[in-house]
Each structure stands twice: as C-alpha cells, then as structure tokens.
Scaffold this motif. Structure first.
Motif, short mmCIF file in Angstrom:
data_model
loop_
_atom_site.label_atom_id
_atom_site.label_comp_id
_atom_site.label_asym_id
_atom_site.label_seq_id
_atom_site.Cartn_x
_atom_site.Cartn_y
_atom_site.Cartn_z
N GLN A 100 -2.85 2.99 -5.74
CA GLN A 100 -2.55 3.60 -4.45
C GLN A 100 -3.85 3.95 -3.70
O GLN A 100 -3.91 3.84 -2.47
CB GLN A 100 -1.69 4.85 -4.64
N ALA A 101 -4.88 4.33 -4.44
CA ALA A 101 -6.17 4.60 -3.81
C ALA A 101 -6.75 3.32 -3.21
O ALA A 101 -7.35 3.33 -2.12
CB ALA A 101 -7.14 5.20 -4.83
N GLY A 102 -6.60 2.19 -3.93
CA GLY A 102 -7.06 0.92 -3.39
C GLY A 102 -6.34 0.55 -2.10
O GLY A 102 -6.96 0.08 -1.14
N LEU A 103 -5.02 0.75 -2.08
CA LEU A 103 -4.27 0.50 -0.84
C LEU A 103 -4.75 1.38 0.29
O LEU A 103 -4.89 0.94 1.44
CB LEU A 103 -2.78 0.74 -1.08
N LEU A 104 -5.04 2.63 -0.03
CA LEU A 104 -5.48 3.57 1.00
C LEU A 104 -6.86 3.17 1.55
O LEU A 104 -7.11 3.29 2.76
CB LEU A 104 -5.52 4.99 0.43
N VAL A 105 -7.74 2.72 0.68
CA VAL A 105 -9.06 2.27 1.14
C VAL A 105 -8.91 1.09 2.11
O VAL A 105 -9.56 1.04 3.16
CB VAL A 105 -9.95 1.89 -0.06
N ALA A 106 -8.05 0.14 1.75
CA ALA A 106 -7.82 -1.00 2.64
C ALA A 106 -7.22 -0.56 3.97
O ALA A 106 -7.61 -1.05 5.05
CB ALA A 106 -6.90 -2.02 1.97
N LEU A 107 -6.30 0.39 3.92
CA LEU A 107 -5.69 0.90 5.15
C LEU A 107 -6.74 1.56 6.04
O LEU A 107 -6.81 1.29 7.25
CB LEU A 107 -4.59 1.89 4.80
N LEU A 108 -7.56 2.42 5.45
CA LEU A 108 -8.57 3.12 6.24
C LEU A 108 -9.61 2.15 6.81
O LEU A 108 -10.14 2.37 7.91
CB LEU A 108 -9.26 4.18 5.38
N ALA A 109 -9.89 1.08 6.07
CA ALA A 109 -10.86 0.11 6.58
C ALA A 109 -10.33 -0.64 7.79
O ALA A 109 -11.11 -1.15 8.59
CB ALA A 109 -11.21 -0.89 5.47
N LEU A 110 -8.99 -0.69 7.94
CA LEU A 110 -8.41 -1.49 9.00
C LEU A 110 -7.88 -0.68 10.18
O LEU A 110 -7.73 -1.24 11.28
CB LEU A 110 -7.26 -2.33 8.44
N VAL A 111 -7.58 0.60 9.98
CA VAL A 111 -6.96 1.35 11.07
C VAL A 111 -7.69 2.64 11.42
O VAL A 111 -7.35 3.28 12.41
CB VAL A 111 -5.48 1.69 10.75
N SER A 112 -8.65 3.05 10.65
CA SER A 112 -9.34 4.32 10.90
C SER A 112 -10.46 4.10 11.92
O SER A 112 -10.70 2.97 12.38
CB SER A 112 -9.92 4.84 9.58
N PRO A 113 -11.17 5.17 12.28
CA PRO A 113 -12.37 4.98 13.13
C PRO A 113 -13.36 3.98 12.57
O PRO A 113 -14.13 3.38 13.32
CB PRO A 113 -12.96 6.39 13.20
N LEU A 114 -13.35 3.78 11.24
CA LEU A 114 -14.22 2.76 10.66
C LEU A 114 -13.93 1.39 11.26
O LEU A 114 -14.85 0.60 11.54
CB LEU A 114 -14.02 2.73 9.14
N ALA A 115 -12.64 1.09 11.46
CA ALA A 115 -12.27 -0.20 12.04
C ALA A 115 -12.72 -0.29 13.49
O ALA A 115 -13.22 -1.33 13.94
CB ALA A 115 -10.77 -0.40 11.93
#
Length: 283
Positions: free
Chosen positions: A47-62
């Motif tokens: 679940q942490a891996g999924l969250l990292v991928a999510l944050l990489a694509l939709v957060s301010p990081l993206a």
C-alpha cells in the motif's frame, strides 16, 4: 494556467486506478485466512508503494516536475525505483489473485519460475534502456507538452521497474531465478548506468532540455537545474540499490553457511571406513 488545468484533469483517472488496485488488494486480504504479522507488514509495504506512485502522479511533485528538471528527477526515481520496489516487496500477487477468484501456488521454487522470471539479464538491460531513453532530450522534452507521452512514460517506468525488482529481490510466491552473486552484479551494472547519466547532467555545461527554459528559472539557470537533477538521479538511486545489494549478499552468505553446515553434518553422519584392513576369515 493551461499547465494547471492539464495537471488536475489527469488526477481523476489516476485516483480511480489507485482506488481499484488498493481496494482489490484489501479485498483479497480480507477473503483469505486471518493475516499474520508478516502478511500485514507486506500489505502495508504494498500500500505504501501504491501511495508513492499516486503522489508522484497527482501531488505538487507532479505539477512542479513540468517546471523544474530536478523535481522531474525525483518523480522519475519515485515511479521507476521506489514505488515498484515497495510493490514487489509487498508481495501483493496472492491477495490480488484471490480477489479475482484465482489461486496462486505457494513457495514456487526458482527452478519452476515462470518464463518472465527466467531472463534476469535481459530484463535488467531492458530496464536500463528504458531508464536512459526517457532522459534523452527528444523524449524528455516531450513529456510536459504531451499527456499521451507522459502516460506512456509513467506506465513504462512502473512496468519496467516492477519487472526489474522481481528479477532481483523476488516476491512471494516467486523466487528469483538468478543466483545471489549474479543479482548483485546486475545491481552494480544498474548503478554504473545511472552514474553515467548523473555525471553527464552534473558536469554538462550546455542546455540539454530546452523545453524547460521557462520563466521559473529566474533564480537558477536551466543548466543549474540540470546539474541538480543529475545529482538527484546519481545519489537518489544509491540507497535502494545498496539496500537491495546488501540483502542479496546476506542471502548468499546465508546459503553458503547453510551449505557448509549441511556438508558438515553429512560428514558426521556418514559411516566411516576403517583404516585397518578387515580380519581375514579362515574356513
């Protein structure tokens, strides 16, 4: 403004995919036997891996990855290295199969590994080709301007990264096909490839990515941004690779120690032939 709208319009499909995968995994966990501590830890890691991928694509990081090259480098590491590594370490395959009504064999030996685990060298080389290719200027500059290219890059990073880690660290119920020493050599080769990429960016004096020449670079120049991105790629890949290499080498040492103990016990238990000649028999 168009960049902001494009970013937020892409959020909902990503959220839908994340919710589907996370929900399927949790559903599969609930349908199985009560999970022990090890299974719960694996579930949390996935679940942490999924969250990292999510944050990489939709957060301010993206969002900022389309503005600054060094932020883009952080996103690259998250999508290609960190998120797939955590997902593979979390061993989600049995719960996901259970959610869709399938059943996987448990503790599959390396000798019975499926075909997609039997070519570790080709897979690692392919991962490095994907990793380096997306940092070529022709492809790198296309990502901020084209949503289709950006989606293709994210899918290739996640897919190649998952396949890469499956070869090197394994994921229950599958075990790596290659020996520990061979896997360690493949990890070293990956570090070498990434080091070359980082050095090109850190020590380069020309603009490699002209698409990032924007108004945001009024404090640091694009060249400074490139050099910082090179340092992020160079140093950012080292921690997960080093951790994986240490784990692989510890596995090799454990196997060697087990083999030594086994041969020692076999020697103790085997009947020894006498050094004296047998007594002649008289009729």
């Amino acid at each position: 403004m168009s960049l902001v709208l494009a970013h937020w319009s892409a959020v909902w499909p990503v959220l839908a995919v994340y919710a589907a995968l996370a929900g399927a995994h949790l559903t599969g966990m609930a349908r199985g036997r009560p999970a022990g501590p090890a299974a719960r830890r694996e579930a949390a890691v996935f679940q942490a891996g999924l969250l990292v991928a999510l944050l990489a694509l939709v957060s301010p990081l993206a969002y900022w990855s389309a503005v600054y090259i060094w932020v883009r480098a952080m996103q690259d590491l998250a999508l290609a290295i960190v998120a797939p590594g955590l997902a593979v370490l979390g061993a989600p395959w049995t719960p996901l199969a259970r959610c869709f009504g399938h059943r996987l064999e448990t503790n599959v030996s390396s000798a019975a590994a499926p075909w997609w685990l039997r070519h570790p060298v080709a897979v690692v080389v392919g991962f490095n080709v994907v990793w380096l290719a997306w940092h070529l200027p022709a492809l790198f500059d296309r990502v901020p301007a084209s949503p289709v290219v950006a989606v293709a890059r994210a899918l290739l990073y996640l897919g190649a990264g998952t396949w890469f880690w499956l070869q090197l660290i394994g994921s229950r119920p599958w075990q790596p096909f290659a020996t520990p020493l061979r896997r360690a050599a493949l990890l070293v080769g990956t570090v070498v490839a990434d080091t070359v990429l980082g050095m090109v960016l850190v020590f380069g004096s020309g603009v490699l990515y002209p698409a990032y020449q924007n108004a945001a670079h009024h404090v640091m120049t694009v060249v400074d941004d490139q050099q910082l991105a090179g340092a992020v790629l160079w140093m950012g890949m080292l921690p997960p690779i080093i951790v994986a290499a240490v784990a692989v080498l510890m596995r090799w040492l454990g196997d060697e120690e087990s083999a030594g103990l086994s041969s020692g016990f076999d020697g103790l238990l085997a009947p020894r032939s006498s050094a004296w000649p047998s007594r002649p028999r008289f009729r």
